[in-house]
Design a protein around this motif. Sequence first.
Motif, PDB file in Angstrom:
ATOM      1  N   GLY A  10       0.817  -1.216   0.000  1.00 35.03           N
ATOM      2  CA  GLY A  10       0.000   0.000   0.000  1.00 35.03           C
ATOM      3  C   GLY A  10       0.845   1.258   0.000  1.00 35.03           C
ATOM      4  O   GLY A  10       0.543   2.228  -0.700  1.00 35.03           O
ATOM      5  N   ILE A  11       1.931   1.227   0.759  1.00 34.39           N
ATOM      6  CA  ILE A  11       2.842   2.376   0.788  1.00 34.39           C
ATOM      7  C   ILE A  11       3.475   2.561  -0.585  1.00 34.39           C
ATOM      8  O   ILE A  11       3.532   3.673  -1.113  1.00 34.39           O
ATOM      9  CB  ILE A  11       3.919   2.184   1.887  1.00 34.39           C
ATOM     10  CG1 ILE A  11       3.268   2.244   3.272  1.00 34.39           C
ATOM     11  CG2 ILE A  11       5.027   3.226   1.745  1.00 34.39           C
ATOM     12  CD1 ILE A  11       4.168   1.778   4.403  1.00 34.39           C
ATOM     13  N   GLU A  12       3.963   1.474  -1.173  1.00 29.10           N
ATOM     14  CA  GLU A  12       4.597   1.539  -2.495  1.00 29.10           C
ATOM     15  C   GLU A  12       3.598   2.012  -3.553  1.00 29.10           C
ATOM     16  O   GLU A  12       3.939   2.800  -4.435  1.00 29.10           O
ATOM     17  CB  GLU A  12       5.179   0.177  -2.888  1.00 29.10           C
ATOM     18  CG  GLU A  12       6.249  -0.345  -1.963  1.00 29.10           C
ATOM     19  CD  GLU A  12       7.528   0.474  -1.971  1.00 29.10           C
ATOM     20  OE1 GLU A  12       7.803   1.189  -2.949  1.00 29.10           O
ATOM     21  OE2 GLU A  12       8.274   0.390  -0.984  1.00 29.10           O
ATOM     22  N   GLU A  13       2.367   1.553  -3.443  1.00 30.03           N
ATOM     23  CA  GLU A  13       1.326   1.960  -4.384  1.00 30.03           C
ATOM     24  C   GLU A  13       1.066   3.462  -4.282  1.00 30.03           C
ATOM     25  O   GLU A  13       0.899   4.156  -5.282  1.00 30.03           O
ATOM     26  CB  GLU A  13       0.048   1.167  -4.113  1.00 30.03           C
ATOM     27  CG  GLU A  13      -1.022   1.334  -5.152  1.00 30.03           C
ATOM     28  CD  GLU A  13      -2.192   0.396  -4.896  1.00 30.03           C
ATOM     29  OE1 GLU A  13      -2.788  -0.033  -5.892  1.00 30.03           O
ATOM     30  OE2 GLU A  13      -2.514   0.102  -3.726  1.00 30.03           O
ATOM     31  N   GLN A  14       1.054   3.988  -3.056  1.00 30.38           N
ATOM     32  CA  GLN A  14       0.852   5.418  -2.860  1.00 30.38           C
ATOM     33  C   GLN A  14       2.026   6.226  -3.402  1.00 30.38           C
ATOM     34  O   GLN A  14       1.829   7.283  -4.008  1.00 30.38           O
ATOM     35  CB  GLN A  14       0.635   5.717  -1.375  1.00 30.38           C
ATOM     36  CG  GLN A  14      -0.692   5.221  -0.863  1.00 30.38           C
ATOM     37  CD  GLN A  14      -0.844   5.415   0.634  1.00 30.38           C
ATOM     38  OE1 GLN A  14       0.068   5.868   1.314  1.00 30.38           O
ATOM     39  NE2 GLN A  14      -2.003   5.054   1.151  1.00 30.38           N
ATOM     40  N   VAL A  15       3.246   5.727  -3.206  1.00 29.00           N
ATOM     41  CA  VAL A  15       4.430   6.407  -3.743  1.00 29.00           C
ATOM     42  C   VAL A  15       4.364   6.438  -5.264  1.00 29.00           C
ATOM     43  O   VAL A  15       4.605   7.475  -5.888  1.00 29.00           O
ATOM     44  CB  VAL A  15       5.734   5.723  -3.262  1.00 29.00           C
ATOM     45  CG1 VAL A  15       6.944   6.220  -4.037  1.00 29.00           C
ATOM     46  CG2 VAL A  15       5.930   5.942  -1.774  1.00 29.00           C
ATOM     47  N   LYS A  16       4.022   5.308  -5.873  1.00 25.55           N
ATOM     48  CA  LYS A  16       3.907   5.240  -7.333  1.00 25.55           C
ATOM     49  C   LYS A  16       2.842   6.207  -7.833  1.00 25.55           C
ATOM     50  O   LYS A  16       3.040   6.928  -8.811  1.00 25.55           O
ATOM     51  CB  LYS A  16       3.585   3.827  -7.792  1.00 25.55           C
ATOM     52  CG  LYS A  16       3.459   3.699  -9.297  1.00 25.55           C
ATOM     53  CD  LYS A  16       3.241   2.271  -9.695  1.00 25.55           C
ATOM     54  CE  LYS A  16       2.961   2.067 -11.136  1.00 25.55           C
ATOM     55  NZ  LYS A  16       3.567   2.884 -12.103  1.00 25.55           N
ATOM     56  N   SER A  17       1.724   6.268  -7.158  1.00 29.50           N
ATOM     57  CA  SER A  17       0.645   7.177  -7.540  1.00 29.50           C
ATOM     58  C   SER A  17       1.090   8.633  -7.434  1.00 29.50           C
ATOM     59  O   SER A  17       0.830   9.447  -8.332  1.00 29.50           O
ATOM     60  CB  SER A  17      -0.573   6.924  -6.650  1.00 29.50           C
ATOM     61  OG  SER A  17      -1.590   7.841  -6.942  1.00 29.50           O
ATOM     62  N   LEU A  18       1.769   8.956  -6.342  1.00 30.65           N
ATOM     63  CA  LEU A  18       2.281  10.313  -6.146  1.00 30.65           C
ATOM     64  C   LEU A  18       3.276  10.685  -7.248  1.00 30.65           C
ATOM     65  O   LEU A  18       3.193  11.775  -7.827  1.00 30.65           O
ATOM     66  CB  LEU A  18       2.940  10.442  -4.773  1.00 30.65           C
ATOM     67  CG  LEU A  18       3.591  11.787  -4.456  1.00 30.65           C
ATOM     68  CD1 LEU A  18       2.535  12.888  -4.396  1.00 30.65           C
ATOM     69  CD2 LEU A  18       4.353  11.702  -3.143  1.00 30.65           C
ATOM     70  N   LEU A  19       4.193   9.773  -7.554  1.00 24.74           N
ATOM     71  CA  LEU A  19       5.163  10.025  -8.622  1.00 24.74           C
ATOM     72  C   LEU A  19       4.458  10.235  -9.958  1.00 24.74           C
ATOM     73  O   LEU A  19       4.822  11.114 -10.733  1.00 24.74           O
ATOM     74  CB  LEU A  19       6.154   8.871  -8.735  1.00 24.74           C
ATOM     75  CG  LEU A  19       7.193   8.776  -7.637  1.00 24.74           C
ATOM     76  CD1 LEU A  19       7.985   7.474  -7.753  1.00 24.74           C
ATOM     77  CD2 LEU A  19       8.123   9.969  -7.667  1.00 24.74           C
ATOM     78  N   GLY A  20       3.438   9.437 -10.214  1.00 22.64           N
ATOM     79  CA  GLY A  20       2.687   9.574 -11.454  1.00 22.64           C
ATOM     80  C   GLY A  20       1.996  10.925 -11.559  1.00 22.64           C
ATOM     81  O   GLY A  20       1.974  11.550 -12.622  1.00 22.64           O
ATOM     82  N   ARG A  21       1.432  11.395 -10.449  1.00 20.77           N
ATOM     83  CA  ARG A  21       0.745  12.690 -10.455  1.00 20.77           C
ATOM     84  C   ARG A  21       1.717  13.850 -10.603  1.00 20.77           C
ATOM     85  O   ARG A  21       1.445  14.824 -11.294  1.00 20.77           O
ATOM     86  CB  ARG A  21      -0.059  12.864  -9.160  1.00 20.77           C
ATOM     87  CG  ARG A  21      -1.337  12.080  -9.114  1.00 20.77           C
ATOM     88  CD  ARG A  21      -2.252  12.524  -7.973  1.00 20.77           C
ATOM     89  NE  ARG A  21      -1.592  12.725  -6.692  1.00 20.77           N
ATOM     90  CZ  ARG A  21      -1.404  11.788  -5.762  1.00 20.77           C
ATOM     91  NH1 ARG A  21      -1.792  10.558  -5.982  1.00 20.77           N
ATOM     92  NH2 ARG A  21      -0.825  12.076  -4.625  1.00 20.77           N
ATOM     93  N   LYS A  22       2.855  13.761  -9.939  1.00 18.82           N
ATOM     94  CA  LYS A  22       3.796  14.882  -9.920  1.00 18.82           C
ATOM     95  C   LYS A  22       4.767  14.882 -11.095  1.00 18.82           C
ATOM     96  O   LYS A  22       5.243  15.933 -11.494  1.00 18.82           O
ATOM     97  CB  LYS A  22       4.591  14.888  -8.607  1.00 18.82           C
ATOM     98  CG  LYS A  22       3.724  15.057  -7.379  1.00 18.82           C
ATOM     99  CD  LYS A  22       2.978  16.378  -7.409  1.00 18.82           C
ATOM    100  CE  LYS A  22       2.121  16.559  -6.176  1.00 18.82           C
ATOM    101  NZ  LYS A  22       1.316  17.759  -6.221  1.00 18.82           N
TER     102      LYS A  22
ATOM    103  N   GLY B  55       4.383  12.543 -13.995  1.00 22.65           N
ATOM    104  CA  GLY B  55       3.854  11.892 -15.191  1.00 22.65           C
ATOM    105  C   GLY B  55       3.571  12.863 -16.310  1.00 22.65           C
ATOM    106  O   GLY B  55       3.255  14.030 -16.097  1.00 22.65           O
ATOM    107  N   GLY B  56       3.715  12.369 -17.514  1.00 21.77           N
ATOM    108  CA  GLY B  56       3.362  13.164 -18.682  1.00 21.77           C
ATOM    109  C   GLY B  56       4.433  14.097 -19.172  1.00 21.77           C
ATOM    110  O   GLY B  56       4.331  14.632 -20.271  1.00 21.77           O
ATOM    111  N   GLU B  57       5.466  14.313 -18.388  1.00 24.60           N
ATOM    112  CA  GLU B  57       6.527  15.198 -18.842  1.00 24.60           C
ATOM    113  C   GLU B  57       7.412  14.446 -19.819  1.00 24.60           C
ATOM    114  O   GLU B  57       7.783  13.311 -19.590  1.00 24.60           O
ATOM    115  CB  GLU B  57       7.358  15.702 -17.665  1.00 24.60           C
ATOM    116  CG  GLU B  57       6.569  16.628 -16.763  1.00 24.60           C
ATOM    117  CD  GLU B  57       7.424  17.209 -15.659  1.00 24.60           C
ATOM    118  OE1 GLU B  57       8.632  17.367 -15.868  1.00 24.60           O
ATOM    119  OE2 GLU B  57       6.852  17.479 -14.602  1.00 24.60           O
TER     120      GLU B  57
END
Length: 98
Positions: free
Chosen positions: A42-54, A56-58
Amino acid sequence: MLDCSAVIADVWVFLDHECDPASRARLQQHLDDCGPCLTQFGIEEQVKSLLGRKCGGEQAPTGLRSRLSERIRATVCEQVDGAAPGEEIQVDGGRVQI
């Protein structure tokens, strides 16, 4: 039965959907049955999600990407006895066009 350290080591592979279906099923089963691993997941999933939001797309600007690609090709050519760009070479038992 999977070892917890093996599961935690493969969490990012699991999150990125980069493992085969059988491995994914084994990892999922372990996560379903092991509270500590599920918490870490769950912690790793949240980190991945945060990285994707901050982050991602660049993407790198096209000019930079082109210059990097050209430089990589030139470096490979230099290391492969003067191979020319576009030439096909043997690398680790396979053929690669540079």
